[in-house]
Design a protein around this motif. Sequence first.
Motif: not given
Lengths: 114, 212
Positions: A80-102
Amino acid sequence: MVSRDQTVEDNLQDLASVDKVIHEPARLSIVAHLYVVESADALFLLRQTGLTWGNLSSHMSKLEAAGYIEVDKEFVGRKPHTMLRLTRKGRTAFEDYRSRMKHLFDDIRGGKPT
Amino acid sequence: MAENMSLDRMERRAWRLYFQDGVMDMFLGLIWLGLGLVSLVETGTDVIRFMGYVLALVPAYAVFVLGKRYITTPRLGMVRFGARRKSRTFRATLALAASVVFGFVVMFLVIAKVIVLASDAQIPAVAFGANVIILFGAMAYFLDFNRLYAYGPLFASSILIVEVTRGLLGTTFNVLIGFGVPGAIVVLIGAVYLVRFVRAYPLPRGDGSSGV
């Protein structure tokens, strides 16, 4: 014409509304690394971020609770192996965070020291 | 823009890390070394020689598959890169396929005497060398694996060595030297990278076997 005081106030409001889940440096590193790939396992994140297992596990739990990452259980061979991925919500949140900080730092850079 | 570049750099660093294990180098070197060693099989039919070439590839594939499975992945973890990397890897595969097809077509045309070579012509050697350099250049570019730029000319020199040393070493040992020496050099480079990699990335301790 927007006054300098108004700009500073806007900046402070921006800062207050920054996503605290992502803003924490270790979690930011995890999210950024997951952002540039499709999915990865915990060992990959451990190597890339330099965190300990305990820290990594704790931060991943918080990101999972926020709905920013999802866990895929799969089999590699018979293991068994566990893979992790960003959800759509996570991607959007990261893009929003970058935009705000910039935006925030661009504004600060534009201001003059008193 | 600067942020994108920084994220790109992060992705590229992660991608390139997977070439620091030397396994790909050893894989390529062993293929070349195998081609050289097969020249020692002088007896038998063409079928036996062909089987020899196929068998010569087995150690290379074994090192690649086992190396990635038992050395690299347990140390670096598993990652699936994004669509851009997949597309570039696909293009590298296409370049490899095109090169193999080109090689077979040229070989077939020479055997079928569609291409008639003058006795002193070096066209096959030049075609082989150009094919190898273009192939490795394309793969280096698409895979973002810079050592392949150096391996292209090194492997392309094989036929040159074969031709130059034919009179000196005979028709068996010239092939052994021509393919074996560049192959052995690349295997050695791969082995050095592997040792450095294993030292730099020891097996992790703790709960890392199944993810979280």
